[in-house]
Scaffold this motif. Structure first.
Motif, PDB file in Angstrom:
ATOM      1  N   LYS A 186      29.300  36.465  44.333  1.00  0.00           N
ATOM      2  CA  LYS A 186      30.302  36.256  43.353  1.00  0.00           C
ATOM      3  C   LYS A 186      29.106  36.549  42.431  1.00  0.00           C
ATOM      4  N   LYS A 207      40.829  46.688  34.833  1.00  0.00           N
ATOM      5  CA  LYS A 207      41.145  45.188  34.629  1.00  0.00           C
ATOM      6  C   LYS A 207      41.181  44.572  35.426  1.00  0.00           C
ATOM      7  N   GLU A 208      42.090  44.426  36.518  1.00  0.00           N
ATOM      8  CA  GLU A 208      41.869  43.431  37.629  1.00  0.00           C
ATOM      9  C   GLU A 208      40.767  43.607  38.813  1.00  0.00           C
ATOM     10  N   HIS A 209      39.989  44.905  38.562  1.00  0.00           N
ATOM     11  CA  HIS A 209      38.791  45.219  39.635  1.00  0.00           C
ATOM     12  C   HIS A 209      38.070  44.661  38.825  1.00  0.00           C
ATOM     13  N   LEU A 210      37.794  44.863  37.598  1.00  0.00           N
ATOM     14  CA  LEU A 210      36.304  44.391  36.362  1.00  0.00           C
ATOM     15  C   LEU A 210      37.009  43.085  37.204  1.00  0.00           C
ATOM     16  N   ASP A 211      37.602  42.155  36.666  1.00  0.00           N
ATOM     17  CA  ASP A 211      37.607  41.218  36.746  1.00  0.00           C
ATOM     18  C   ASP A 211      37.006  40.203  38.123  1.00  0.00           C
ATOM     19  N   LYS A 214      32.215  38.263  37.675  1.00  0.00           N
ATOM     20  CA  LYS A 214      32.121  37.253  35.985  1.00  0.00           C
ATOM     21  C   LYS A 214      30.907  37.370  35.578  1.00  0.00           C
ATOM     22  N   ASP A 232      40.137  49.430  28.943  1.00  0.00           N
ATOM     23  CA  ASP A 232      39.691  48.118  29.744  1.00  0.00           C
ATOM     24  C   ASP A 232      38.659  47.452  30.079  1.00  0.00           C
ATOM     25  N   ASN A 235      37.043  46.766  26.341  1.00  0.00           N
ATOM     26  CA  ASN A 235      37.894  44.434  26.262  1.00  0.00           C
ATOM     27  C   ASN A 235      36.509  44.022  26.349  1.00  0.00           C
ATOM     28  N   LYS A 236      35.894  44.378  27.398  1.00  0.00           N
ATOM     29  CA  LYS A 236      35.636  43.607  28.111  1.00  0.00           C
ATOM     30  C   LYS A 236      33.456  43.641  27.963  1.00  0.00           C
ATOM     31  N   ASP A 239      34.132  41.425  24.462  1.00  0.00           N
ATOM     32  CA  ASP A 239      34.632  39.818  25.048  1.00  0.00           C
ATOM     33  C   ASP A 239      33.327  39.381  26.135  1.00  0.00           C
ATOM     34  N   SER A 241      32.008  39.497  28.981  1.00  0.00           N
ATOM     35  CA  SER A 241      32.223  39.621  30.401  1.00  0.00           C
ATOM     36  C   SER A 241      31.784  40.712  30.687  1.00  0.00           C
TER      37      SER A 241
END
Ligand SMILES: NC(=O)c1ccc[n+]([C@@H]2O[C@H](COP(=O)([O-])OP(=O)(O)OC[C@H]3O[C@@H](n4cnc5c(N)ncnc54)[C@H](O)[C@@H]3O)[C@@H](O)[C@H]2O)c1
Ligand SMILES: O=C(O)[C@H](O)[C@H](O)COP(=O)(O)O
Length: 310
Positions: A186, A207-211, A214, A232, A235-236, A239, A241
């Motif tokens: 992680k 988004k799903e895989h970049l999420d 963290k 995606d 956006n990251k 924001d 992340s």
């Protein structure tokens, strides 16, 4: 009996002398005639529409394409498979310059150069990191991935890999299968994409895989632009992340003038150019297979698997 080669990338006089010894004659885009289309046996070098013309010529003799690129996503793979035309790529040939570019992206952000570059007053920036503090995962443990890992190890990085099955490779701390990403530690700070552009990898970095990552410090793409959902990613980056990104490859190349990518502050864009610099010559790569080809033996070096797409 001579073999006709279409040279889409430059050959030196010494290369041509070597080819003559193998009874290979050279045609170039400058001196090719329509009659040649039905006689070309080998295509050597850069992508070109001439290959399509040859494929459309009835009874053409094309048997082997030596690509200048490692990535062959732009090639008509279905047609080549149908006509049983062998395709070899240059995987490995440009791994050193690409890996050195990746190291420069990492140092640029980790050592705070991005801040000083735009600063015109005295204000020391202390949020700098050493590579020991920034665990890395490299998607694609192939020739480029391994070269990047080798450089990172010199600086004390912890380097994980991702490939199709999770099979161990070289000196990666651990390698994970692409369908088992939950296992990745992680605390990853840097994600590097060195995957080929295939149907399996298309828009993988969405988004799903970049999420899964963290507070990522840096996202790097030197594989293919088709693998990233750019909105995606933006956006990251906006924001927070993902703090920084470096893209050598993008969905559209050249990047359109009105693309938002040009205006993203925490993003470096290089222009599909990380491969430039001294590397093994294309001719040297090609010669690893030529003697076998001319004696009807199976080619063994860098042969592309049409099903996999790399
Ligand atoms: N930016 C540039 O100028 C530049 C230059 C050369 C290559 N490239 C790109 O880099 C890619 C990789 O080059 P390479 O020489 O390292 O290739 P390679 O064939 O040595 O390695 C490919 C790696 O990707 C992995 N892989 C492929 N499909 C996968 C999937 N669906 N899931 C998980 N892993 C998968 C393989 O297991 C392998 O580890 C090329 O295909 C090309 O698209 C870009
Ligand atoms: O795949 C590669 O080897 C590189 O992307 C390539 O050499 C750079 O040029 P391209 O053919 O991809 O435009």
């Amino acid at each position: 009996m001579t073999t006709k080669l279409l040279a889409l990338s430059p050959l030196t006089d010494a290369n041509i002398t070597t080819l003559e010894k193998y009874h290979v004659t050279v045609v170039t885009p400058e001196n090719i005639t329509p009659d040649d289309y039905s006689d070309i046996v080998i295509s050597y070098g850069w992508r070109s529409k001439i290959i399509n013309k040859i494929l459309e010529t009835p009874n053409n003799q094309l048997k082997w394409i030596q690509s200048f690129s490692a990535g062959v996503d732009f090639m008509p793979l279905d047609d080549l498979k149908k006509h049983q035309i062998i395709l070899t790529n240059t995987s490995g040939q440009k791994a050193v310059p690409i890996a050195q570019s990746v190291m420069s992206y990492i140092f640029h952000f980790a050592r705070g150069l991005h801040v000083y570059q735009s600063q015109n007053h005295w204000e020391p920036f202390e949020q700098q990191f050493t590579l020991q503090e920034l665990p890395v995962v490299i998607f694609g443990t192939g020739r480029i991935g391994q070269q990047i890992a080798a450089y990172l190890h010199i600086f004390g990085s912890t380097v994980y890999g991702v490939n199709t099955t999770g099979h161990p490779v070289g000196s990666f701390e651990n390698v994970f299968a692409i369908d088992n990403l939950q296992e990745i530690p992680k605390d990853i700070a840097i994600v590097i994409n060195a995957l080929p552009g295939t149907t399996d990898t298309e828009n993988f970095f969405n988004k799903e895989h970049l999420d899964l990552f963290k507070n990522l410090f840096l996202f790097v793409n030197i594989g293919r632009g088709s693998t990233v959902n750019e909105q995606d990613l933006l956006n990251k980056l906006n924001d927070g992340s993902i703090q920084h990104a470096a893209l050598d490859v993008t969905k559209q190349e050249p990047i359109p003038k009105d693309s938002k990518l040009w205006h993203q502050d925490n993003l470096i864009l290089t222009q599909h150019s990380t491969w430039a610099g001294e590397s093994e010559s294309l001719f040297h790569v090609f010669m690893k297979n030529l003697p076998d080809f001319l004696t009807d033996k199976p080619l063994t070096y860098n042969v592309v698997d049409y099903e996999r797409g790399y």
